[in-house]
Write a protein that holds these residues in place. Structure first.
Motif, mmCIF file in Angstrom:
data_model
loop_
_atom_site.group_PDB
_atom_site.id
_atom_site.type_symbol
_atom_site.label_atom_id
_atom_site.label_comp_id
_atom_site.label_asym_id
_atom_site.label_seq_id
_atom_site.Cartn_x
_atom_site.Cartn_y
_atom_site.Cartn_z
ATOM 1 N N ALA A 17 7.292 4.971 -9.454
ATOM 2 C CA ALA A 17 7.052 3.650 -10.039
ATOM 3 C C ALA A 17 7.977 2.656 -9.362
ATOM 4 C CB ALA A 17 7.267 3.682 -11.541
ATOM 5 N N CYS A 18 7.766 1.375 -9.676
ATOM 6 C CA CYS A 18 8.545 0.313 -9.044
ATOM 7 C C CYS A 18 9.172 -0.588 -10.099
ATOM 8 C CB CYS A 18 7.674 -0.530 -8.122
ATOM 9 S SG CYS A 18 6.939 0.396 -6.763
ATOM 10 N N SER A 19 10.263 -1.220 -9.735
ATOM 11 C CA SER A 19 10.916 -2.193 -10.599
ATOM 12 C C SER A 19 10.068 -3.449 -10.674
ATOM 13 C CB SER A 19 12.311 -2.522 -10.054
ATOM 14 O OG SER A 19 13.128 -1.360 -10.027
ATOM 15 N N PRO A 20 10.298 -4.299 -11.689
ATOM 16 C CA PRO A 20 9.545 -5.551 -11.783
ATOM 17 C C PRO A 20 9.666 -6.378 -10.506
ATOM 18 C CG PRO A 20 10.752 -5.151 -13.816
ATOM 19 C CD PRO A 20 11.210 -4.117 -12.834
ATOM 20 N N GLY A 21 8.563 -6.987 -10.084
ATOM 21 C CA GLY A 21 8.541 -7.781 -8.862
ATOM 22 C C GLY A 21 8.057 -7.004 -7.656
ATOM 23 N N TYR A 22 7.780 -5.723 -7.849
ATOM 24 C CA TYR A 22 7.308 -4.878 -6.769
ATOM 25 C C TYR A 22 6.004 -4.186 -7.188
ATOM 26 C CZ TYR A 22 11.753 -5.488 -4.362
ATOM 27 O OH TYR A 22 12.832 -6.029 -3.718
ATOM 28 N N THR A 23 5.214 -3.794 -6.199
ATOM 29 C CA THR A 23 3.936 -3.107 -6.446
ATOM 30 C C THR A 23 3.940 -1.750 -5.765
ATOM 31 O OG1 THR A 23 2.738 -5.201 -6.569
ATOM 32 C CG2 THR A 23 1.417 -3.216 -6.163
ATOM 33 N N LEU A 24 3.468 -0.728 -6.496
ATOM 34 C CA LEU A 24 3.422 0.624 -5.943
ATOM 35 C C LEU A 24 2.240 0.737 -4.980
ATOM 36 C CD1 LEU A 24 4.735 3.465 -6.150
ATOM 37 C CD2 LEU A 24 2.979 4.016 -7.852
ATOM 38 N N VAL A 25 2.490 1.206 -3.767
ATOM 39 C CA VAL A 25 1.473 1.383 -2.729
ATOM 40 C C VAL A 25 1.524 2.828 -2.253
ATOM 41 C CG1 VAL A 25 0.657 0.645 -0.455
ATOM 42 C CG2 VAL A 25 1.665 -1.024 -2.024
ATOM 43 N N ASP A 26 0.325 3.422 -2.087
ATOM 44 C CA ASP A 26 0.209 4.813 -1.609
ATOM 45 C C ASP A 26 0.934 5.784 -2.531
ATOM 46 O OD1 ASP A 26 -1.265 3.912 0.554
ATOM 47 O OD2 ASP A 26 0.503 3.720 1.851
ATOM 48 N N GLN A 27 1.183 5.389 -3.775
ATOM 49 C CA GLN A 27 1.747 6.240 -4.823
ATOM 50 C C GLN A 27 3.220 6.572 -4.635
ATOM 51 O OE1 GLN A 27 -0.729 9.684 -5.389
ATOM 52 N NE2 GLN A 27 -2.341 8.497 -6.384
ATOM 53 N N CYS B 107 10.442 9.090 -3.797
ATOM 54 C CA CYS B 107 9.936 7.776 -4.205
ATOM 55 C C CYS B 107 10.843 6.681 -3.653
ATOM 56 C CB CYS B 107 9.891 7.663 -5.729
ATOM 57 S SG CYS B 107 8.805 8.871 -6.532
ATOM 58 N N ASP B 108 10.259 5.536 -3.322
ATOM 59 C CA ASP B 108 11.044 4.410 -2.828
ATOM 60 C C ASP B 108 11.992 3.879 -3.890
ATOM 61 O OD1 ASP B 108 10.130 4.401 -0.310
ATOM 62 O OD2 ASP B 108 8.971 2.550 -0.416
ATOM 63 N N ARG C 299 5.393 4.167 -2.215
ATOM 64 C CA ARG C 299 6.103 3.037 -1.616
ATOM 65 C C ARG C 299 6.050 1.830 -2.556
ATOM 66 N NH1 ARG C 299 4.397 0.524 2.444
ATOM 67 N NH2 ARG C 299 2.198 1.193 2.458
ATOM 68 N N CYS C 300 7.140 1.034 -2.551
ATOM 69 C CA CYS C 300 7.210 -0.187 -3.355
ATOM 70 C C CYS C 300 7.240 -1.387 -2.422
ATOM 71 C CB CYS C 300 8.467 -0.183 -4.231
ATOM 72 S SG CYS C 300 8.406 1.067 -5.549
ATOM 73 N N VAL C 301 6.309 -2.305 -2.615
ATOM 74 C CA VAL C 301 6.182 -3.506 -1.777
ATOM 75 C C VAL C 301 6.458 -4.724 -2.641
ATOM 76 C CG1 VAL C 301 4.647 -4.860 -0.323
ATOM 77 C CG2 VAL C 301 4.493 -2.358 -0.299
ATOM 78 N N LYS C 302 7.294 -5.646 -2.132
ATOM 79 C CA LYS C 302 7.676 -6.835 -2.891
ATOM 80 C C LYS C 302 6.463 -7.734 -3.073
ATOM 81 C CE LYS C 302 10.898 -10.746 -2.840
ATOM 82 N NZ LYS C 302 11.253 -10.554 -4.252
ATOM 83 N N ASN C 303 6.309 -8.251 -4.284
ATOM 84 C CA ASN C 303 5.200 -9.163 -4.566
ATOM 85 C C ASN C 303 5.404 -10.477 -3.838
ATOM 86 O OD1 ASN C 303 4.164 -7.242 -6.311
ATOM 87 N ND2 ASN C 303 5.199 -8.106 -8.105
ATOM 88 N N GLU C 304 4.323 -11.065 -3.328
ATOM 89 C CA GLU C 304 4.398 -12.345 -2.631
ATOM 90 C C GLU C 304 4.272 -13.485 -3.628
ATOM 91 O OE1 GLU C 304 1.462 -12.460 0.370
ATOM 92 O OE2 GLU C 304 2.301 -10.781 1.522
ATOM 93 N N GLY C 305 4.893 -14.666 -3.285
ATOM 94 C CA GLY C 305 4.790 -15.847 -4.133
ATOM 95 C C GLY C 305 5.798 -15.827 -5.253
ATOM 96 N N PRO C 306 5.881 -16.974 -5.975
ATOM 97 C CA PRO C 306 6.842 -17.059 -7.075
ATOM 98 C C PRO C 306 6.458 -16.127 -8.217
ATOM 99 C CG PRO C 306 5.367 -18.959 -7.090
ATOM 100 C CD PRO C 306 5.105 -18.216 -5.807
ATOM 101 N N THR D 154 2.485 12.516 -5.405
ATOM 102 C CA THR D 154 2.450 11.394 -4.477
ATOM 103 C C THR D 154 1.830 11.795 -3.161
ATOM 104 O OG1 THR D 154 4.570 11.901 -3.479
ATOM 105 C CG2 THR D 154 4.623 10.619 -5.512
ATOM 106 N N ALA D 155 1.499 10.770 -2.343
ATOM 107 C CA ALA D 155 0.894 11.022 -1.045
ATOM 108 C C ALA D 155 1.953 11.243 0.027
ATOM 109 C CB ALA D 155 -0.002 9.844 -0.654
ATOM 110 N N ARG D 156 3.227 11.038 -0.330
ATOM 111 C CA ARG D 156 4.303 11.273 0.629
ATOM 112 C C ARG D 156 4.446 12.764 0.901
ATOM 113 N NH1 ARG D 156 9.950 7.979 0.211
ATOM 114 N NH2 ARG D 156 10.794 8.512 2.257
ATOM 115 N N PRO D 157 5.034 13.169 2.043
ATOM 116 C CA PRO D 157 5.218 14.606 2.318
ATOM 117 C C PRO D 157 5.836 15.293 1.115
ATOM 118 C CG PRO D 157 5.859 13.340 4.223
ATOM 119 C CD PRO D 157 5.561 12.345 3.137
ATOM 120 N N GLU D 158 5.128 16.292 0.597
ATOM 121 C CA GLU D 158 5.530 16.928 -0.644
ATOM 122 C C GLU D 158 6.606 17.987 -0.417
ATOM 123 O OE1 GLU D 158 2.203 18.421 -2.674
ATOM 124 O OE2 GLU D 158 1.131 16.517 -2.695
#
Length: 491
Positions: free
Chosen positions: A417-427, A403-404, A429-436, A459-463
């Motif tokens: 899962a991701c820390s606050p301010g980030y969104t889980l992608v592809d189960q 996991c990222d 990866r964590c991507v930073k939220n855009e905007g304030p 997850t979808a990452r190599p298992e």
């Protein structure tokens, strides 16, 4: 309008063929139907209708079925209709169960078989109806002499209206330049009534009450008093301008669009819209039977999913007989349900199959009884030999950084899962939220239980390895020792 069948069946052209008159009669569209209360077997009934230019009645729609209570009125006993089994055995899967109408047709938009339909090859081949049986289509021996029979006859051409030789203008119903079949003409005096039948005016029964009474008197025989028809005029076809979708009925100088059975005229007067016969609650009343509307008009009765037609009834299909499940199968009304043996669970990607399941940190491995070294573990577990036994131990995927950001190990899998301010992608990866955002800075704080998805999904990452090699560590050591031993013998 008094029913014209009284004239169709007892007009001078047919009196010599059969000295009988209908007890009741009624028309619907371009067809007329009459009940004859005269004992006859099916052959005599068929010949009686044929001698009068018609055939035994066909009940091919719910609207025609609704005429039966009127025709039989206060008559008791059974009456033949035009439905019979010509050859062979009944076919429960067919619309008419192998029977055919007197017109030769084998299809029907309406059926009314009883629940106790006899589908055997020795079953009776003719059909009758009665008030006592709610007008159901009851099979019976063709040689039985029943109370009577029902005939069907087509209407003919319209009659032209004109002033008679004495200059008197009869009163026409409906009032029109040309009267359709079934119209009446009354001349006063002497209050003589006539019917329009096949393009000719025929004298009406003296009682003029065929629509209310039973077994009316014969028609008056004085055709010279009938209004004389005018020859057809050579006007242009009025139907051309109407541009009717299905059909057109010409009535002298007037015309109107018509629709076939299963359709009705739309508000524009030209197009036809489908009539939903399935809205009639009397259609398809059998258990586990449903009504299906045809795209070309009419409807048909079919069995619900999971049921099949047998002897006129919809019976449950035992799907388990075809072994659709890998382990266990339980038949249910209209369906079935698969189950798994202990130590297995349904595969969510293929509910008909079963997959090894543990649900704990450790479980005993599934080994081949003929080869104790051939063992298998559920996905997310690894085989471990302990004192001659093989145990499946849960793999901690989180220790392998799959996991990222945040990771929670579960039995047989793991969740990212991701820390606050980030969104889980592809189960994973964590991507930073855009905007304030009012959330805490990325990476700050600790993950709570709400930080993880509620479902435990790989997850979808190599298992990581989901299943160990079929050969355990002890087995591999034994293979190596045997290989060295045989190599030394060959030297």
């Amino acid at each position: 309008v008094i029913t014209v069948l009284l004239l169709l069946y007892i007009s001078p052209d047919t009196r010599g063929a059969a000295q009988m008159e209908p007890c009741r009669a009624r028309c619907s569209g371009t067809r007329c139907f009459a009940a004859f209360h005269r004992a006859a077997d099916s052959t005599a009934a068929r010949d009686g209708c044929a001698d009068l230019g018609g055939h035994l009645m066909t009940v091919r729609s719910s609207s025609i079925h609704d005429i039966l209570p009127f025709l039989l009125g206060n008559l008791t006993g059974r009456f033949w209709i035009g439905l019979h089994l010509a050859t062979g055995c009944p076919d429960p899967a067919a619309e008419l169960r192998g029977f055919r109408w007197a017109t030769g047709e084998v299809g029907s938009e309406f059926t009314h078989w009883p629940a106790a339909f006899d589908g055997s090859c020795s079953s009776p081949r003719c059909v009758s109806v009665s008030q006592e049986d709610d007008f159901e289509w009851v099979q019976g021996p063709c040689g039985d002499r029943l109370a009577g029979f029902l005939c069907e006859h087509g209407l003919g051409d319209p009659c032209e209206a004109r002033t008679d030789a004495r200059g008197a203008a009869p009163v026409y119903t409906p009032a029109a330049g040309s009267s359709p079949p079934g119209s009446t003409a009354v001349r006063t005096p002497p209050d003589t009534k006539y019917f329009c039948v096949s393009g000719r005016w025929q004298p009406a029964p003296r009682s003029c009450g065929a629509h209310e009474g039973v077994c009316e008197r014969r028609c008056a025989e004085n055709p010279e008093r009938a209004p004389s028809p005018d020859p057809p005029t050579g006007t242009d076809d009025p139907c051309v301008a109407l541009d009717c979708a299905q059909g057109c009925h010409k009535d002298g100088r007037a015309s109107a669009c018509t629709c076939g059975h299963g359709f009705k005229l739309a508000r524009d007067g030209r197009s036809c819209v489908h009539v939903d016969d399935c809205a009639d609650e009397r259609r398809c009343t059998g258990e586990n039977s449903v009504c299906v509307s045809n795209s070309v008009g009419g409807s048909r009765c079919v069995c619900e999913d999971g049921y099949k037609s047998r002897s006129g009834r919809c019976v449950d299909v035992d799907e388990c007989a075809s072994a659709p499940c890998e382990h266990k199968c339980a038949n249910t009304p209209g369906s079935y349900e698969c189950g798994c043996f202990p130590g297995y669970k349904k595969d969510p990607k293929s509910p008909h199959t079963c997959a090894l399941f543990c649900g704990e940190e450790e479980c005993a491995a599934e080994c081949d009884p003929n080869n104790r070294f051939q063992c298998f573990c559920p996905d997310g577990y690894v085989a471990d030999e302990r004192g001659g036994d093989t145990v499946c131990t849960d793999i901690d995927e989180c220790s392998s950084d799959y996991c990222d950001d945040l990771c929670r190990n579960t039995f047989g899998s793991y969740v990212c899962a991701c820390s606050p301010g980030y969104t889980l992608v592809d189960q994973f990866r964590c991507v930073k939220n855009e905007g304030p955002t009012d959330e805490e800075p990325e990476g700050s704080g600790e993950a709570t239980s709400q930080s993880f998805p509620t479902t435990t999904t790989a997850t979808a990452r190599p298992e990581p390895p989901r299943r160990p090699s079929a050969v355990s560590a002890g087995g591999l050591a034994g293979i190596i020792v045997c290989t060295v031993f045989f190599s030394l013998l060959m030297l």
